[in-house]
Design a protein around this motif. Structure first.
Motif, mmCIF file in Angstrom:
data_model
loop_
_atom_site.group_PDB
_atom_site.id
_atom_site.type_symbol
_atom_site.label_atom_id
_atom_site.label_comp_id
_atom_site.label_asym_id
_atom_site.label_seq_id
_atom_site.Cartn_x
_atom_site.Cartn_y
_atom_site.Cartn_z
ATOM 1 N N ASP A 197 5.518 5.898 5.385
ATOM 2 C CA ASP A 197 5.872 6.242 4.005
ATOM 3 C C ASP A 197 5.656 7.727 3.783
ATOM 4 O O ASP A 197 4.935 8.379 4.543
ATOM 5 C CB ASP A 197 5.029 5.421 3.010
ATOM 6 C CG ASP A 197 3.555 5.768 3.074
ATOM 7 O OD1 ASP A 197 3.175 6.877 2.663
ATOM 8 O OD2 ASP A 197 2.756 4.925 3.540
ATOM 9 N N ASN A 244 0.841 -1.206 0.000
ATOM 10 C CA ASN A 244 0.000 0.000 0.000
ATOM 11 C C ASN A 244 0.871 1.249 0.000
ATOM 12 O O ASN A 244 0.565 2.230 -0.688
ATOM 13 C CB ASN A 244 -0.903 0.028 1.237
ATOM 14 C CG ASN A 244 -2.099 -0.889 1.086
ATOM 15 O OD1 ASN A 244 -2.451 -1.283 -0.018
ATOM 16 N ND2 ASN A 244 -2.711 -1.244 2.196
ATOM 17 N N SER A 251 -8.317 -5.114 5.656
ATOM 18 C CA SER A 251 -9.314 -5.771 6.513
ATOM 19 C C SER A 251 -8.787 -7.139 6.954
ATOM 20 O O SER A 251 -8.987 -7.555 8.098
ATOM 21 C CB SER A 251 -10.667 -5.877 5.813
ATOM 22 O OG SER A 251 -10.657 -6.873 4.835
ATOM 23 N N ALA A 309 0.959 4.254 -2.639
ATOM 24 C CA ALA A 309 0.741 5.662 -2.251
ATOM 25 C C ALA A 309 1.894 6.536 -2.729
ATOM 26 O O ALA A 309 1.703 7.702 -3.049
ATOM 27 C CB ALA A 309 0.590 5.763 -0.742
ATOM 28 N N THR A 320 -9.531 2.694 -2.930
ATOM 29 C CA THR A 320 -9.580 3.911 -3.747
ATOM 30 C C THR A 320 -8.815 3.669 -5.044
ATOM 31 O O THR A 320 -8.586 4.589 -5.806
ATOM 32 C CB THR A 320 -8.925 5.089 -2.989
ATOM 33 O OG1 THR A 320 -7.611 4.701 -2.622
ATOM 34 C CG2 THR A 320 -9.702 5.478 -1.755
ATOM 35 N N LYS A 321 -8.408 2.372 -5.252
ATOM 36 C CA LYS A 321 -7.591 2.057 -6.431
ATOM 37 C C LYS A 321 -8.442 1.419 -7.516
ATOM 38 O O LYS A 321 -9.362 0.650 -7.203
ATOM 39 C CB LYS A 321 -6.471 1.093 -6.034
ATOM 40 C CG LYS A 321 -5.574 1.682 -4.977
ATOM 41 C CD LYS A 321 -4.633 0.640 -4.418
ATOM 42 C CE LYS A 321 -4.005 1.154 -3.140
ATOM 43 N NZ LYS A 321 -3.291 0.113 -2.408
HETATM 44 P P1 ADP Z 1 -6.370 -2.042 -1.672
HETATM 45 O O1 ADP Z 1 -4.877 -1.896 -1.520
HETATM 46 O O2 ADP Z 1 -6.731 -3.224 -2.492
HETATM 47 O O3 ADP Z 1 -7.036 -0.793 -2.146
HETATM 48 P P2 ADP Z 1 -6.357 -2.139 1.203
HETATM 49 O O4 ADP Z 1 -7.320 -2.711 2.192
HETATM 50 O O5 ADP Z 1 -4.963 -2.638 1.253
HETATM 51 O O6 ADP Z 1 -6.993 -2.353 -0.230
HETATM 52 O O7 ADP Z 1 -6.326 -0.565 1.383
HETATM 53 C C1 ADP Z 1 -7.531 0.168 1.395
HETATM 54 C C2 ADP Z 1 -7.303 1.621 0.990
HETATM 55 O O8 ADP Z 1 -6.583 2.281 2.027
HETATM 56 C C3 ADP Z 1 -6.480 1.849 -0.236
HETATM 57 O O9 ADP Z 1 -7.267 1.756 -1.408
HETATM 58 C C4 ADP Z 1 -5.924 3.246 -0.030
HETATM 59 O O10 ADP Z 1 -6.841 4.233 -0.404
HETATM 60 C C5 ADP Z 1 -5.806 3.337 1.485
HETATM 61 N N1 ADP Z 1 -4.407 3.166 1.935
HETATM 62 C C6 ADP Z 1 -3.891 2.089 2.536
HETATM 63 N N2 ADP Z 1 -2.591 2.276 2.842
HETATM 64 C C7 ADP Z 1 -2.274 3.536 2.439
HETATM 65 C C8 ADP Z 1 -1.069 4.348 2.473
HETATM 66 N N3 ADP Z 1 0.078 3.893 3.001
HETATM 67 N N4 ADP Z 1 -1.150 5.603 1.973
HETATM 68 C C9 ADP Z 1 -2.304 6.077 1.446
HETATM 69 N N5 ADP Z 1 -3.459 5.369 1.376
HETATM 70 C C10 ADP Z 1 -3.457 4.109 1.871
#
Ligand code: ADP
Ligand code: MG
Length: 367
Positions: free
Chosen positions: A305, A272, A335, A276, A325-326
């Motif tokens: 990060d 993640n 989760s 980001a 948000t991706k």
């Molecule tokens: P995914 O990576 O499939 O989107 P995750 O559960 O891993 O699902 O993360 C959920 C959301 O949390 C991401 O889509 C992102 O928007 C946000 N997120 C997680 N880690 C970070 C980070 N280090 N910096 C910014 N946003 C983050």
């Protein structure tokens, strides 16, 4: 005769003094209670307010005593936020006659207001405010766990149903591939296979998240475990022009964990972080820091990060299953991670500022 009267007067005086002492004592207790208390008489005049309630309203007690509700709302010391809150409490409790009302203060703490009036109060209105933030937190955690448990049940039943037809489609596409190649359409087959594999990946993650597997714990030193995960992600980091730094502070610290599961959590968080960072473009020099800290009871793995960070909305829903948000995200990484760390008796916390970066802190009980 005179001495008898004198004696009666002295005795009455002593009784009065004792009554006053008892009254002072109870008033003192009420004043310093950790719940807020405020009392209005039948004419709406404030007759008592304790220290905690005055602190909640942001006014001094001496300046508010004897005021009517209208005067309180016009009070010069009171901020607009509190004035609006008092009007709302008035509406809910006095007009709509609700006995309970919940609100949050500027510091994000939750208060439960209880209103008591009627015969037992002799026409007075007693409003008490109790801090229920801890209770709220437990409630929210239970809600989160409930959601995950429900997700587990649904996922187990539908994942298999989807997986079987996908396997069949994959097989037939592979059979068709030579024919498509002859037609110069091999690209189609490649895309279909790629998309089927992606769908399969999602289902796998989905199934993993639904398995309530108890961790198979062994005691391991934390640093070598982190090193292995860093090794796994280094090539991807390099491609994205990002550096991963492992600070070797607490080199001897041991944790008792399911190694595979904890690696998965750290991998999720680093991936993640890489996403980001790469969202900020090629010219941004990305850095991910991993550091281990400890106190008496817990080990803390900090992963920070300098990526794009998160807004309040994202922060609030971060650990929800399927929140992403991706474009090609599954929204399952965090989760699942949340669940794994919970199963280990630990917790994950997050600090993030949009535009600056994010820090995840995994806390695990020490061996
Ligand atoms: P995914 O990576 O499939 O989107 P995750 O559960 O891993 O699902 O993360 C959920 C959301 O949390 C991401 O889509 C992102 O928007 C946000 N997120 C997680 N880690 C970070 C980070 N280090 N910096 C910014 N946003 C983050
Ligand atoms: Mg993720």
């Amino acid at each position: 005769m005179l001495s008898e009267i004198q004696e009666t007067i002295v005795k009455s005086f002593q009784v009065l003094q004792t009554t006053q002492l008892v009254k002072d004592k109870y008033e003192n207790i009420l004043e310093h209670l950790d719940s807020g208390i405020i009392l209005f008489d039948r004419n709406g005049m404030l007759t008592f307010i304790n220290v905690q309630m005055a602190r909640l309203l942001g006014v001094s007690r001496s300046s508010i005593r004897g005021c009517s509700l209208t005067q309180i709302i016009r009070h010069s010391q009171m901020g607009r936020f509190n004035k609006r809150k008092i009007l709302r409490i008035y509406k809910e409790t006095i007009i709509y006659k609700k006995r309970y009302h919940e609100l949050s203060d500027e510091n994000g703490r939750y208060w439960l207001l209880t209103v008591t009036y009627g015969d037992q109060m002799d026409g007075d209105y007693l409003i008490s405010a109790k801090d229920v933030s801890d209770h709220k937190q437990i409630e929210q955690t239970a809600y989160q766990n409930d959601k995950l448990a429900m997700l587990g049940k649904i996922s187990a039943s539908i994942a298999h149903e989807i997986r079987n037809p996908l396997t069949a489609i994959r097989g037939f596409i592979q059979l068709l591939r030579p024919h498509l190649l002859q037609l110069g359409k091999d690209e189609y087959a490649r895309i279909i296979l790629m998309e089927i594999d992606r769908a399969n990946d999602i289902i796998c993650e989905f199934l993993n998240s639904s398995k309530p597997s108890a961790p198979q714990t062994i005691t391991v030193p934390v640093l070598p475990l982190l090193k292995e995960v860093v090794l796994l992600t280094e090539s991807e980091a390099l491609l994205k022009g990002c550096e991963i730094v492992l600070h070797e502070g607490q080199s001897a610290l041991n944790i008792s964990v399911d190694v595979k599961q904890i690696k998965q959590v750290i991998l999720n968080i680093i991936k993640n972080a890489l996403d980001a960072i790469s969202d900020l473009g090629h010219y941004h020099i990305g850095i991910i820091n991993l550091e281990v800290k400890e106190d008496l009871d817990n080990a803390y793995i900090h992963i920070s990060d300098n990526g794009k960070g998160m807004d309040h909305n994202t922060l609030a829903r971060l650990f929800d299953p399927f929140f992403t948000t991706k474009l090609s995200g599954t929204g399952l990484g965090l989760s699942v991670s949340y669940r794994i760390i919970k199963n280990h008796g630990g917790f994950i916390s997050v600090n993030s500022t949009a535009g600056e970066g994010t820090e995840f802190i995994i806390s695990l009980p020490k061996v």
